[in-house]
Design a protein around this motif. Structure first.
Motif, PDB file in Angstrom:
ATOM      1  N   ARG A 201       0.890  -1.175   0.000  1.00  0.00           N
ATOM      2  CA  ARG A 201       0.000   0.000   0.000  1.00  0.00           C
ATOM      3  C   ARG A 201       0.918   1.212   0.000  1.00  0.00           C
ATOM      4  O   ARG A 201       1.451   1.629   1.035  1.00  0.00           O
ATOM      5  CB  ARG A 201      -0.885  -0.035   1.254  1.00  0.00           C
ATOM      6  N   CYS A 202       1.180   1.730  -1.184  1.00  0.00           N
ATOM      7  CA  CYS A 202       2.182   2.800  -1.303  1.00  0.00           C
ATOM      8  C   CYS A 202       1.923   3.576  -2.584  1.00  0.00           C
ATOM      9  O   CYS A 202       1.180   3.159  -3.453  1.00  0.00           O
ATOM     10  CB  CYS A 202       3.596   2.219  -1.339  1.00  0.00           C
ATOM     11  N   GLY A 203       2.571   4.727  -2.657  1.00  0.00           N
ATOM     12  CA  GLY A 203       2.492   5.543  -3.867  1.00  0.00           C
ATOM     13  C   GLY A 203       3.578   6.596  -3.834  1.00  0.00           C
ATOM     14  O   GLY A 203       4.137   6.898  -2.773  1.00  0.00           O
TER      15      GLY A 203
ATOM     16  N   VAL B 186       5.272   7.271  -0.203  1.00  0.00           N
ATOM     17  CA  VAL B 186       4.421   7.139   0.990  1.00  0.00           C
ATOM     18  C   VAL B 186       4.013   5.678   1.108  1.00  0.00           C
ATOM     19  O   VAL B 186       3.442   5.105   0.163  1.00  0.00           O
ATOM     20  CB  VAL B 186       3.160   8.028   0.881  1.00  0.00           C
ATOM     21  N   VAL B 187       4.349   5.061   2.252  1.00  0.00           N
ATOM     22  CA  VAL B 187       4.072   3.636   2.459  1.00  0.00           C
ATOM     23  C   VAL B 187       3.215   3.472   3.700  1.00  0.00           C
ATOM     24  O   VAL B 187       3.534   4.010   4.767  1.00  0.00           O
ATOM     25  CB  VAL B 187       5.381   2.837   2.654  1.00  0.00           C
ATOM     26  N   SER B 188       2.105   2.753   3.553  1.00  0.00           N
ATOM     27  CA  SER B 188       1.317   2.333   4.714  1.00  0.00           C
ATOM     28  C   SER B 188       1.465   0.816   4.765  1.00  0.00           C
ATOM     29  O   SER B 188       0.974   0.098   3.878  1.00  0.00           O
ATOM     30  CB  SER B 188      -0.159   2.725   4.537  1.00  0.00           C
ATOM     31  N   GLY B 189       2.185   0.333   5.772  1.00  0.00           N
ATOM     32  CA  GLY B 189       2.595  -1.069   5.765  1.00  0.00           C
ATOM     33  C   GLY B 189       1.447  -2.052   5.705  1.00  0.00           C
ATOM     34  O   GLY B 189       0.365  -1.783   6.221  1.00  0.00           O
ATOM     35  N   VAL B 190       1.653  -3.164   5.061  1.00  0.00           N
ATOM     36  CA  VAL B 190       0.679  -4.261   4.976  1.00  0.00           C
ATOM     37  C   VAL B 190       1.275  -5.480   5.672  1.00  0.00           C
ATOM     38  O   VAL B 190       2.484  -5.557   5.899  1.00  0.00           O
ATOM     39  CB  VAL B 190       0.336  -4.600   3.506  1.00  0.00           C
TER      40      VAL B 190
END
Ligand code: EPZ
Length: 426
Positions: free
Chosen positions: A347-349, A356-360
């Motif tokens: 989950r990144c962009g 920007v990374v929101s960890g999975v």
């Protein structure tokens, strides 16, 4: 098209001796043209960029041969002063030939340098500094440059508008061949700049101040043949550390000065890794693979956290618990690899200059294409921490900076192989 096939996930353990540095050997190879007699370089990584450099030397009429990890070069027979597009376009480092060609022949013509597509990569500081030393621009368009210095190069007191690594190296070479004492201000202080200065000094150059923002050089005629050991590649060391952080395991990287890795080490500790320096040239890392988000991270010029390590760190935190924002202040297109990360389920962009990374919790094997050298290595790290088989295409990007990325990680417990790139179902 060559590809890297990865069977993940892996847990990494073992030690790696860090190879010679791509970003040191390439300017040193160009600088060897300033020397009369034979130059022998040891600890040379066997990279496609090194092969491209040797082909440039051959096209100029020099002898250059790579045996194992040792290169011997003699420029005494040099008979040309222009580098064709077919060679110049293969790497950014073709720009390093401007200064030695000007110094030796009074002329240099270079088609547009290649290199990773990280955004605009002008060479204006290289050219401006050479002109301050007496060069004249004959042609400059579309990235191609032709300069003359019919009366040779003379010393200058020159301030770089930005501490460009490559421009510092260009002007350091030029100053060694210029008449008089040059002072270069606002220069880069990366370890590879210091290594070039040490190489030039081993060939007889009179240089002081390397590693500080001001370098002084007393120019002299031709430098002399020498033997030199290329410094270790801190980016390869960082690649191994980030891979172990991502996958979990215990690794030791040795042969690279621990102080050069300090910005990365403190960030990996922030993410939850246990990292310790073992003496001056060795770093040990232990990770359970369950990391914490980093919050905000920013790259900068050395000694700040380096741009080349940014995609590698991004790969390390794709499964971290929390948010990580990594902003690259050097290159606007550093994070094209974010598209590849997303293919693995991250989950990144890439938002502007930031990743920007929101960890999975987990990643799944996928097929992705390497967009550039460090982005490609970052995709390999993601693949090693993903469940299932992955294929990383366009491996030629990776082979520019890694001698054998499969051979680097397989002994540590990963399952990688390099393939012809035939279309494989994932
Ligand atoms: C060197 O590139 C490295 N390459 C890069 O490594 C590294 O990312 C970079 O330094 C920064 O550390 C080699 O040494 C072969 P810069 P270089 O000149 O010299 C701007 C890798 O993956 N600039 O320090 O090209 C430029 O656009 C490669 O191994 C000008 O505006 O980097 C960039 O925004 C990628 N005018 C910034 O400065 C100029 O004349 C930094 O570039 C020169 C540069």
């Amino acid at each position: 098209m060559r590809s890297i096939i990865v069977d993940g996930p892996a847990r990494l353990s073992g030690s790696v001796h860090v190879p010679g540095a791509k970003n040191s050997v390439l300017p040193i190879l160009a600088a060897s043209l300033l020397c009369t007699g034979t130059v022998v370089l040891r600890n040379v990584p066997r990279l496609t960029d090194v092969q491209a450099a040797l082909e440039i030397h051959a096209s100029l009429g020099c002898t250059a041969a790579l045996h194992g990890h040792t290169v011997s070069i003699c420029a005494d027979g040099m008979r040309a002063c222009d580098i064709p597009h077919s060679l110049a376009a293969r790497m950014r480092s073709s720009v390093f030939y401007l200064a030695p060609l000007l110094a030796r022949t009074g002329r240099a013509a270079l088609a547009a340098p290649g290199g990773c597509d990280l955004g605009p990569r002008p060479v204006d500081i290289h050219i401006d500094g050479l002109c301050a030393m007496g060069a004249h621009v004959v042609q400059e368009s579309g990235g191609a440059s032709a300069l003359t210095a019919p009366r040779g190069l003379h010393c200058a007191d020159y301030t770089l508008r930005f501490p460009s690594v490559g421009a510092t190296e260009t002007l350091l070479m030029a100053a060694c061949a210029a008449r008089g004492v040059s002072v270069l201000r606002g220069v880069a202080v990366e370890p590879e700049v210091v290594d070039l200065a040490r190489f030039l000094r081993s060939a007889g150059a009179e240089i002081s101040g390397e590693g500080t923002r001001c370098i002084t050089v007393r120019g002299r005629g031709a430098l002399l043949g020498t033997q030199y050991d290329v410094c270790a590649d801190r980016i390869v060391a960082a690649t191994v550390l980030c891979a172990a952080a991502a996958c979990g395991g215990e690794v030791i990287v040795d042969g690279c000065p621990a102080r050069q890795l300090e910005p990365l080490v403190s960030l990996l500790r922030r993410a939850g890794c246990a990292v310790a320096a073992l003496g001056t040239d060795s770093v040990a890392l232990s990770s359970d693979g369950a990391l914490r988000g980093l919050g905000l991270v920013q790259t900068g010029v050395y000694p700040a956290f380096p741009t080349d390590m940014a995609p590698l760190l991004g790969a390390a935190v794709l499964r971290a618990d929390g948010i990580s924002v990594i902003r690259d202040t050097i290159f606007p297109n550093r994070f094209v690899c974010a598209q590849g990360f997303a293919v693995f389920g991250a989950r990144c962009g890439a938002a502007g200059e930031s990743l920007v990374v929101s960890g999975v919790r987990s990643l799944n094997g996928a097929q992705a294409a390497a967009p550039d050298l460090r982005g490609g290595a970052a995709l390999v790290i993601a693949a090693m921490s993903a469940h299932g088989e992955s294929v990383i295409d366009n491996a030629h990007h990776i082979e520019r900076g890694y001698e054998d990325i499969s051979g680097l990680f397989t002994p540590l417990g990963a399952h990688l192989e390099t393939a012809c790139g035939c279309p494989c179902a994932v």
